[in-house]
Design a protein around this motif. Structure first.
Motif, PDB file in Angstrom:
ATOM      1  N   PRO A  28      36.576  69.037  85.764  1.00 26.83           N
ATOM      2  CA  PRO A  28      35.193  68.568  85.891  1.00 26.83           C
ATOM      3  C   PRO A  28      34.440  69.380  86.946  1.00 26.83           C
ATOM      4  O   PRO A  28      35.028  69.850  87.915  1.00 26.83           O
ATOM      5  CB  PRO A  28      35.345  67.117  86.371  1.00 26.83           C
ATOM      6  N   THR A  29      33.139  69.525  86.753  1.00 23.40           N
ATOM      7  CA  THR A  29      32.280  70.170  87.734  1.00 23.40           C
ATOM      8  C   THR A  29      31.912  69.123  88.777  1.00 23.40           C
ATOM      9  O   THR A  29      31.322  68.090  88.452  1.00 23.40           O
ATOM     10  CB  THR A  29      31.013  70.732  87.064  1.00 23.40           C
ATOM     11  N   LEU A  30      32.285  69.391  90.021  1.00 20.79           N
ATOM     12  CA  LEU A  30      32.028  68.443  91.106  1.00 20.79           C
ATOM     13  C   LEU A  30      30.632  68.627  91.667  1.00 20.79           C
ATOM     14  O   LEU A  30      30.076  69.716  91.574  1.00 20.79           O
ATOM     15  CB  LEU A  30      33.080  68.636  92.204  1.00 20.79           C
ATOM     16  N   PRO A  31      30.047  67.600  92.287  1.00 20.69           N
ATOM     17  CA  PRO A  31      30.623  66.286  92.526  1.00 20.69           C
ATOM     18  C   PRO A  31      30.570  65.413  91.273  1.00 20.69           C
ATOM     19  O   PRO A  31      29.709  65.586  90.415  1.00 20.69           O
ATOM     20  CB  PRO A  31      29.730  65.692  93.620  1.00 20.69           C
ATOM     21  N   LEU A  32      31.509  64.466  91.203  1.00 17.03           N
ATOM     22  CA  LEU A  32      31.454  63.455  90.159  1.00 17.03           C
ATOM     23  C   LEU A  32      30.400  62.435  90.546  1.00 17.03           C
ATOM     24  O   LEU A  32      30.146  62.206  91.736  1.00 17.03           O
ATOM     25  CB  LEU A  32      32.809  62.773  89.999  1.00 17.03           C
ATOM     26  N   LYS A  33      29.774  61.828  89.544  1.00 13.12           N
ATOM     27  CA  LYS A  33      28.701  60.868  89.788  1.00 13.12           C
ATOM     28  C   LYS A  33      28.953  59.592  89.009  1.00 13.12           C
ATOM     29  O   LYS A  33      29.405  59.644  87.873  1.00 13.12           O
ATOM     30  CB  LYS A  33      27.359  61.463  89.367  1.00 13.12           C
ATOM     31  N   MET A  34      28.659  58.459  89.647  1.00 14.08           N
ATOM     32  CA  MET A  34      28.731  57.181  88.958  1.00 14.08           C
ATOM     33  C   MET A  34      27.362  56.845  88.396  1.00 14.08           C
ATOM     34  O   MET A  34      26.349  56.918  89.094  1.00 14.08           O
ATOM     35  CB  MET A  34      29.172  56.055  89.884  1.00 14.08           C
ATOM     36  N   ALA A  35      27.341  56.473  87.123  1.00 19.37           N
ATOM     37  CA  ALA A  35      26.150  55.954  86.460  1.00 19.37           C
ATOM     38  C   ALA A  35      26.372  54.469  86.225  1.00 19.37           C
ATOM     39  O   ALA A  35      27.507  54.023  86.037  1.00 19.37           O
ATOM     40  CB  ALA A  35      25.930  56.670  85.131  1.00 19.37           C
ATOM     41  N   LEU A  36      25.308  53.693  86.227  1.00 21.78           N
ATOM     42  CA  LEU A  36      25.384  52.265  85.951  1.00 21.78           C
ATOM     43  C   LEU A  36      24.889  52.008  84.533  1.00 21.78           C
ATOM     44  O   LEU A  36      23.944  52.665  84.075  1.00 21.78           O
ATOM     45  CB  LEU A  36      24.524  51.487  86.947  1.00 21.78           C
ATOM     46  N   THR A  37      25.515  51.045  83.848  1.00 19.63           N
ATOM     47  CA  THR A  37      25.130  50.754  82.471  1.00 19.63           C
ATOM     48  C   THR A  37      24.769  49.280  82.284  1.00 19.63           C
ATOM     49  O   THR A  37      25.315  48.408  82.948  1.00 19.63           O
ATOM     50  CB  THR A  37      26.252  51.124  81.485  1.00 19.63           C
ATOM     51  N   THR A  38      23.850  49.054  81.339  1.00 22.00           N
ATOM     52  CA  THR A  38      23.484  47.697  80.955  1.00 22.00           C
ATOM     53  C   THR A  38      24.178  47.284  79.668  1.00 22.00           C
ATOM     54  O   THR A  38      24.140  46.117  79.289  1.00 22.00           O
ATOM     55  CB  THR A  38      21.955  47.564  80.787  1.00 22.00           C
ATOM     56  N   ALA A  39      24.801  48.228  78.987  1.00 16.42           N
ATOM     57  CA  ALA A  39      25.648  47.975  77.812  1.00 16.42           C
ATOM     58  C   ALA A  39      26.775  48.988  77.879  1.00 16.42           C
ATOM     59  O   ALA A  39      26.533  50.185  78.121  1.00 16.42           O
ATOM     60  CB  ALA A  39      24.863  48.116  76.521  1.00 16.42           C
ATOM     61  N   ASN A  40      28.006  48.539  77.706  1.00 18.42           N
ATOM     62  CA  ASN A  40      29.166  49.402  77.856  1.00 18.42           C
ATOM     63  C   ASN A  40      29.278  50.395  76.696  1.00 18.42           C
ATOM     64  O   ASN A  40      28.909  50.085  75.569  1.00 18.42           O
ATOM     65  CB  ASN A  40      30.432  48.550  77.951  1.00 18.42           C
TER      66      ASN A  40
END
Length: 130
Positions: A28-40
């Motif tokens: 993976p190309t860093l940095p890794l990022k967290m995204a938030l979801t309203t539907a999985n």
């Protein structure tokens, strides 16, 4: 046979297998990022990502895996959220065309009002390979 992990995307499963058996070393190309979801989402498709307000994906850092598990080593603070109910998360890399690596549900949904902050405290998120 058991899967590598239930919450790795198909792309991540293929790249991990390629790395393990020496056919590719694409990380993976860093940095890794967290995204938030309203539907999985699923292995094959992304969930519905939060949009609006000042929401933006946050960089996530983890320590070395222990027993196949990692957790966030610092707080993740999402400022200026739009009014929504967050049900899950996705981990994306920082490539020019980002790749989604993993996804999952939070233990409990998090409802926020417009302008609120959503915080995932250090150690409050965990990914496990088993």
């Amino acid at each position: 046979m058991s899967p590598i992990a239930d919450n790795l995307t198909g792309t991540a499963e293929n790249r991990t297998t390629d790395w393990l058996f020496g056919t590719s070393t694409t990380a993976p190309t860093l940095p890794l990022k967290m995204a938030l979801t309203t539907a999985n989402g699923s292995d094959a498709s992304a969930g519905t990502e939060v949009t609006g307000g000042s929401y933006a994906r946050e960089n996530i850092t983890v320590a070395a895996a222990v027993n196949g598990s990692v957790s966030n080593s610092a707080d993740l603070v999402f400022d200026g959220m739009p009014a929504c109910t967050v049900v899950g998360w996705e981990i994306w890399d920082s490539a020019g065309t980002p790749i989604r690596w993993s996804y999952g549900l939070f233990d409990a949904s998090k409802t926020v009002a417009a302008g609120d902050e959503l915080k995932v405290e250090a150690g409050g998120w965990m990914w496990t390979s088993s």
